[in-house]
Write a protein that holds these residues in place. Structure first.
Motif, short mmCIF file in Angstrom:
data_model
loop_
_atom_site.label_atom_id
_atom_site.label_comp_id
_atom_site.label_asym_id
_atom_site.label_seq_id
_atom_site.Cartn_x
_atom_site.Cartn_y
_atom_site.Cartn_z
N HIS A 1 -0.57 -8.49 -12.48
CA HIS A 1 0.86 -8.22 -12.49
C HIS A 1 1.67 -9.47 -12.84
CE1 HIS A 1 4.72 -6.48 -11.45
NE2 HIS A 1 4.96 -7.56 -10.72
N VAL A 2 1.34 -10.61 -12.21
CA VAL A 2 2.16 -11.80 -12.43
C VAL A 2 1.98 -12.36 -13.85
CG1 VAL A 2 2.21 -12.39 -9.98
CG2 VAL A 2 0.46 -13.40 -11.45
N ARG A 3 0.85 -12.06 -14.48
CA ARG A 3 0.72 -12.46 -15.89
C ARG A 3 1.68 -11.67 -16.76
NH1 ARG A 3 -5.02 -12.99 -14.86
NH2 ARG A 3 -5.36 -10.82 -15.54
N GLN A 4 1.90 -10.40 -16.43
CA GLN A 4 2.79 -9.55 -17.21
C GLN A 4 4.26 -9.73 -16.83
OE1 GLN A 4 1.25 -5.68 -16.36
NE2 GLN A 4 -0.68 -6.01 -17.45
N ALA A 5 4.51 -10.01 -15.54
CA ALA A 5 5.89 -10.13 -15.06
C ALA A 5 5.97 -11.32 -14.10
CB ALA A 5 6.32 -8.85 -14.36
N PRO A 6 6.03 -12.55 -14.62
CA PRO A 6 6.03 -13.74 -13.74
C PRO A 6 7.25 -13.76 -12.82
CG PRO A 6 5.62 -14.33 -16.04
CD PRO A 6 6.06 -12.90 -16.04
N PRO A 7 7.05 -13.86 -11.52
CA PRO A 7 8.19 -13.91 -10.59
C PRO A 7 8.76 -15.31 -10.48
CG PRO A 7 6.15 -13.94 -9.36
CD PRO A 7 5.76 -13.82 -10.81
N ALA B 1 10.18 -2.07 -9.00
CA ALA B 1 8.87 -1.80 -9.60
C ALA B 1 7.80 -1.90 -8.52
CB ALA B 1 8.58 -2.79 -10.71
N LEU B 2 6.90 -0.92 -8.46
CA LEU B 2 5.88 -0.88 -7.42
C LEU B 2 4.53 -1.37 -7.95
CD1 LEU B 2 6.61 2.55 -5.69
CD2 LEU B 2 7.66 0.31 -5.28
N ASP C 1 0.83 -1.20 0.00
CA ASP C 1 0.00 0.00 0.00
C ASP C 1 0.86 1.26 0.00
OD1 ASP C 1 -2.37 1.34 -0.15
OD2 ASP C 1 -3.16 0.67 1.77
N GLY C 2 2.13 1.11 -0.31
CA GLY C 2 3.01 2.26 -0.45
C GLY C 2 3.63 2.70 0.86
N GLY C 3 4.31 3.83 0.81
CA GLY C 3 5.03 4.36 1.97
C GLY C 3 6.36 4.92 1.53
N TRP C 4 7.03 5.60 2.45
CA TRP C 4 8.27 6.29 2.07
C TRP C 4 9.37 5.33 1.64
CZ3 TRP C 4 12.85 5.66 4.82
CH2 TRP C 4 12.76 5.10 6.11
N ARG C 5 9.41 4.13 2.23
CA ARG C 5 10.43 3.17 1.78
C ARG C 5 10.13 2.69 0.36
NH1 ARG C 5 13.86 1.61 5.85
NH2 ARG C 5 13.06 1.70 7.99
N ALA C 6 8.86 2.53 0.02
CA ALA C 6 8.52 2.14 -1.35
C ALA C 6 8.99 3.19 -2.34
CB ALA C 6 7.00 1.94 -1.47
N ASP C 7 8.78 4.46 -2.00
CA ASP C 7 9.22 5.54 -2.89
C ASP C 7 10.73 5.53 -3.07
OD1 ASP C 7 6.57 6.30 -3.03
OD2 ASP C 7 6.76 7.82 -1.45
N GLU C 8 11.47 5.32 -1.97
CA GLU C 8 12.93 5.27 -2.08
C GLU C 8 13.39 4.09 -2.92
OE1 GLU C 8 14.90 5.35 1.67
OE2 GLU C 8 14.55 7.52 1.98
N LEU C 9 12.79 2.94 -2.72
CA LEU C 9 13.20 1.75 -3.47
C LEU C 9 12.84 1.86 -4.95
CD1 LEU C 9 12.29 -0.94 -0.80
CD2 LEU C 9 14.58 -0.46 -1.68
N ALA C 10 11.76 2.56 -5.24
CA ALA C 10 11.42 2.80 -6.65
C ALA C 10 12.51 3.61 -7.33
CB ALA C 10 10.07 3.50 -6.75
#
Length: 356
Positions: A76-82, A52-53, A38-47
């Motif tokens: 998401h996983v259909r487009q970018a399978p992990p 990819a968020l 759900d986001g947050g300041w660490r997500a923004d830094e890692l982006a």
């Protein structure tokens, strides 16, 4: 390798710190990292570092938001399978399981459990047994509770939380930046303002300390208004500073004479490990994974007792040489047992085994 991490949010907190560390290490090693939260300041830094968020409404307890999270993960996983999925705690595990089970080749799902309310372990064990291929407990205490709740031992592994060696400014610089007196006793509590962290006990205990002792409280949460009222009623407005959410914990540690964490429950709290790594004396409740720490490295007190907490705080502030000896032992313990490099390697090996 493409790693998909699923976690409720990526702001401040112990689980978020682990995700941040592992994601940065994976990115530095050339892996692809997708962060679903759900986001947050660490997500923004890692982006900004190349992750990819994927935005998921996982902070909400609404079943409709869980369904939305599942649908977004499926797209998401259909487009970018992990190659591997790493979820943190139970709700994220359920979303990850439902959101990644439909591809032709379902990726392995590893869950890390960072600590739960005692009554939540039976349900957690049932969900994890059904959804996760492998479960990581961050301490022996968490592992024992999961086993007792019925999670098979062959599904479980312990990888203790860890912290990198901190880089701190000089104490005088830190205190000047925070507007603190150079010679005042300063305590620090870094924790969400939620009931299990027991800030109410801390304020009650702080009333008994010398009049010049200052307490810094870093964190936000639903308990802020009640805590503000308690501080005001106790006449501690000038001695207890509620700093809100902070992203500069090294600065706060550099200014502090001790870190205190009076929680009712914990897994293996990053705030304590960070203080130990920084050579800052620690006073904490003897709960969860904290009970496995060497009592020669920190002061552990009975949970739920303001009197025991006050006595321990007063003892640490009165015996600075003794506290310094324990803090030095704590630094050595962190470097030997709780190093980031060891934690990263353990997760990397686990992911490799699960990918097969």
């Amino acid at each position: 390798m493409r790693l998909l991490t699923v976690i409720a949010e990526l702001g401040s907190g112990g689980a978020e710190t682990v995700v941040d560390d592992l994601a940065r290490h994976a990115l530095a090693g050339g892996d692809l990292v997708d962060l679903a939260s759900d986001g947050g300041w660490r997500a923004d830094e890692l982006a900004r570092e190349g992750a990819a968020l994927v935005r998921l409404p996982l902070r909400s307890s609404d079943p409709a938001d869980l369904a939305r999270s599942v649908l977004r993960l499926r797209r998401h996983v259909r487009q970018a399978p992990p190659d591997v999925v790493h979820a943190h705690n139970v709700r994220a595990t359920l979303a990850a399981h439902l959101g990644t089970r439909w591809p032709r080749r379902r990726p392995p799902l590893v869950t890390t459990v960072h600590g739960l309310d005692a009554g939540d372990y039976p349900r957690a064990a049932r969900v994890l047994q059904r959804c996760a291929d492998r479960v990581v407990a961050v301490s022996d205490d968490v592992a024992e509770r999961l086993r007792a709740a019925g999670l098979p031992d062959d599904r479980l592994v312990v990888i203790e939380n860890a912290v990198p060696a901190p880089v701190l400014p000089a104490p005088a610089v830190a205190r000047a930046a925070l507007g603190l007196p150079a010679d005042a006793p300063v305590g620090l509590c870094v924790a969400r303002l939620e009931a299990p962290k027991r800030h109410d006990l801390l304020v009650e205990a702080w009333r008994t300390l010398p009049d010049d002792a200052v307490l810094l409280v870093a964190g936000e949460g639903s308990g802020r208004a009640a805590l503000e009222r308690q501080v005001a009623a106790a006449g501690l407005g000038a001695r207890v500073r509620l700093l809100g959410e902070r992203h500069d914990v090294p600065l706060l540690l550099a200014a502090a004479d001790l870190l205190v964490l009076p929680s009712d429950r914990e897994g293996l709290p990053m705030a304590v490990l960070e203080a130990m790594a920084a050579g800052v004396p620690v006073v904490a409740s003897a709960v969860g994974g904290l009970r496995s720490l060497d009592r020669a490295t920190l002061e552990l007190v009975a949970p739920g007792s303001a009197e025991a907490l006050a006595a321990a705080l007063g003892s640490v502030l009165a015996d600075r040489p003794g506290a310094a000896v324990r803090a030095h032992r704590a630094q050595e313990a962190v470097s030997q047992r709780y190093s980031s490099s060891a934690m990263r390697l353990a997760y990397q090996n686990l992911f490799t085994v699960q990918i097969g």
